[in-house]
Design an enzyme around this catalytic site. Structure first.
Site, PDB file in Angstrom:
ATOM      1  N   ARG A  14       0.836  -1.204   0.000  1.00  0.00           N
ATOM      2  CA  ARG A  14       0.000   0.000   0.000  1.00  0.00           C
ATOM      3  C   ARG A  14       0.872   1.257   0.000  1.00  0.00           C
ATOM      4  O   ARG A  14       0.610   2.207  -0.739  1.00  0.00           O
ATOM      5  CB  ARG A  14      -0.931  -0.021   1.216  1.00  0.00           C
ATOM      6  CG  ARG A  14      -1.890   1.143   1.284  1.00  0.00           C
ATOM      7  CD  ARG A  14      -2.805   1.062   2.503  1.00  0.00           C
ATOM      8  NE  ARG A  14      -2.038   1.029   3.724  1.00  0.00           N
ATOM      9  CZ  ARG A  14      -2.174   0.089   4.665  1.00  0.00           C
ATOM     10  NH1 ARG A  14      -3.046  -0.873   4.531  1.00  0.00           N
ATOM     11  NH2 ARG A  14      -1.444   0.139   5.756  1.00  0.00           N
ATOM     12  N   GLN A  42      11.118  -1.485   2.058  1.00  0.00           N
ATOM     13  CA  GLN A  42      10.263  -0.480   1.418  1.00  0.00           C
ATOM     14  C   GLN A  42      10.945   0.123   0.192  1.00  0.00           C
ATOM     15  O   GLN A  42      10.274   0.440  -0.789  1.00  0.00           O
ATOM     16  CB  GLN A  42       9.859   0.612   2.401  1.00  0.00           C
ATOM     17  CG  GLN A  42       8.835   1.582   1.858  1.00  0.00           C
ATOM     18  CD  GLN A  42       7.575   0.963   1.269  1.00  0.00           C
ATOM     19  OE1 GLN A  42       7.101   1.408   0.232  1.00  0.00           O
ATOM     20  NE2 GLN A  42       7.008  -0.048   1.906  1.00  0.00           N
ATOM     21  N   THR A 103      13.543   5.596   5.508  1.00  0.00           N
ATOM     22  CA  THR A 103      14.424   5.302   6.639  1.00  0.00           C
ATOM     23  C   THR A 103      13.670   5.474   7.954  1.00  0.00           C
ATOM     24  O   THR A 103      12.638   6.148   7.994  1.00  0.00           O
ATOM     25  CB  THR A 103      15.641   6.252   6.659  1.00  0.00           C
ATOM     26  OG1 THR A 103      15.216   7.540   7.133  1.00  0.00           O
ATOM     27  CG2 THR A 103      16.302   6.366   5.293  1.00  0.00           C
ATOM     28  N   VAL A 125       8.438   8.518   3.070  1.00  0.00           N
ATOM     29  CA  VAL A 125       7.511   7.584   3.714  1.00  0.00           C
ATOM     30  C   VAL A 125       8.055   6.971   4.996  1.00  0.00           C
ATOM     31  O   VAL A 125       7.359   6.183   5.633  1.00  0.00           O
ATOM     32  CB  VAL A 125       7.066   6.462   2.734  1.00  0.00           C
ATOM     33  CG1 VAL A 125       6.318   7.045   1.551  1.00  0.00           C
ATOM     34  CG2 VAL A 125       8.232   5.625   2.274  1.00  0.00           C
ATOM     35  N   GLY A 126       9.241   7.354   5.405  1.00  0.00           N
ATOM     36  CA  GLY A 126       9.829   6.726   6.588  1.00  0.00           C
ATOM     37  C   GLY A 126       9.368   7.286   7.917  1.00  0.00           C
ATOM     38  O   GLY A 126       9.377   6.586   8.924  1.00  0.00           O
ATOM     39  N   ASP A 128       6.947   7.665  10.148  1.00  0.00           N
ATOM     40  CA  ASP A 128       5.593   7.166  10.380  1.00  0.00           C
ATOM     41  C   ASP A 128       5.213   7.088  11.855  1.00  0.00           C
ATOM     42  O   ASP A 128       4.215   6.480  12.205  1.00  0.00           O
ATOM     43  CB  ASP A 128       5.437   5.792   9.729  1.00  0.00           C
ATOM     44  CG  ASP A 128       6.465   4.791  10.241  1.00  0.00           C
ATOM     45  OD1 ASP A 128       7.331   5.162  11.068  1.00  0.00           O
ATOM     46  OD2 ASP A 128       6.409   3.627   9.818  1.00  0.00           O
ATOM     47  N   LYS A 132      10.093  10.679  14.486  1.00  0.00           N
ATOM     48  CA  LYS A 132      10.852  10.336  13.282  1.00  0.00           C
ATOM     49  C   LYS A 132      10.915  11.541  12.352  1.00  0.00           C
ATOM     50  O   LYS A 132       9.992  12.355  12.309  1.00  0.00           O
ATOM     51  CB  LYS A 132      10.233   9.151  12.548  1.00  0.00           C
ATOM     52  CG  LYS A 132      10.475   7.814  13.218  1.00  0.00           C
ATOM     53  CD  LYS A 132       9.988   6.702  12.320  1.00  0.00           C
ATOM     54  CE  LYS A 132      10.272   5.337  12.892  1.00  0.00           C
ATOM     55  NZ  LYS A 132       9.797   4.277  11.965  1.00  0.00           N
TER      56      LYS A 132
END
Length: 192
Positions: A14, A42, A103, A125-126, A128, A132
């Site tokens: 996704r 990923q 990452t 997208v790391g 999350d 972070k």
């Protein structure tokens, strides 16, 4: 009774599908290369799903551990990508029109100075969970468009949390991907 469980595989696909959609809609039409920062699972899925939406096959990757970068170069090279590993994030991003960060970083890795001026898509997208961070807030605030899966979530625990907290990014300027898709599929003009 039916129960659908995700052990991680669906989440990986996704997330990569969202990255491919972002590239299809927002990446420059001509890419010299794609930079990938982070070389885990990923990164692999992002590239595999990108294959269907971008013509560029040249990838320069970076990982803190060179053996991780070497593994990605070897594996995706066998899948038709022209892969190489860079010795720094700046080197990987030099001239890239599409930069993907995947990452678990807790401090900004991608600095504004590493990104070419002009038309560049960053798929981050790391970040999350709270704390972070992959992107320098100055980089985020310099973007002409910020698209998030969920504004509320990204302001609380996503990449945008740091730019908003610093006062450099107004939450009202964030476009949610669902809003963008609504306009895309309804043939109405996209949000500003």
């Amino acid at each position: 009774l039916a129960i659908f469980l995700d052990g991680g595989y669906l989440t990986e696909l996704r997330t990569a599908a969202a990255g491919a959609l972002a590239a299809k809609e927002f990446a420059p039409s001509s890419l010299s290369h794609i930079a990938v920062i982070g070389c885990g699972i990923q990164a692999r899925w992002q590239l595999r799903l990108l294959k269907s939406v971008v013509a560029c096959r040249k990838v320069v990757c970076y990982a803190r551990r060179p053996e991780q970068a070497a593994g990605l170069v070897d594996e995706l090279g066998r899948e038709g990508w022209e892969m190489s590993a860079a010795s720094s994030i700046a080197a990987a991003c030099d001239g890239a029109g599409l930069i993907i960060t995947v990452t678990p970083a807790r401090e900004p890795l991608l600095q504004r100075a590493f990104v070419a001026s002009g038309d560049v898509l960053i798929t981050a997208v790391g970040a999350d969970s709270p704390g972070k961070q992959e992107l320098d807030p100055a980089l985020v605030t310099s973007a002409r468009l910020c698209v998030a899966d969920s504004t509320a979530q990204c302001v609380e625990r996503g990449e945008l949390q740091h730019a908003v907290k610093s006062g450099g990014l107004d939450v009202a300027g964030i476009v949610e991907v669902g809003q963008w898709l609504f306009f895309f599929f309804s043939f109405a003009p996209p949000p500003p």
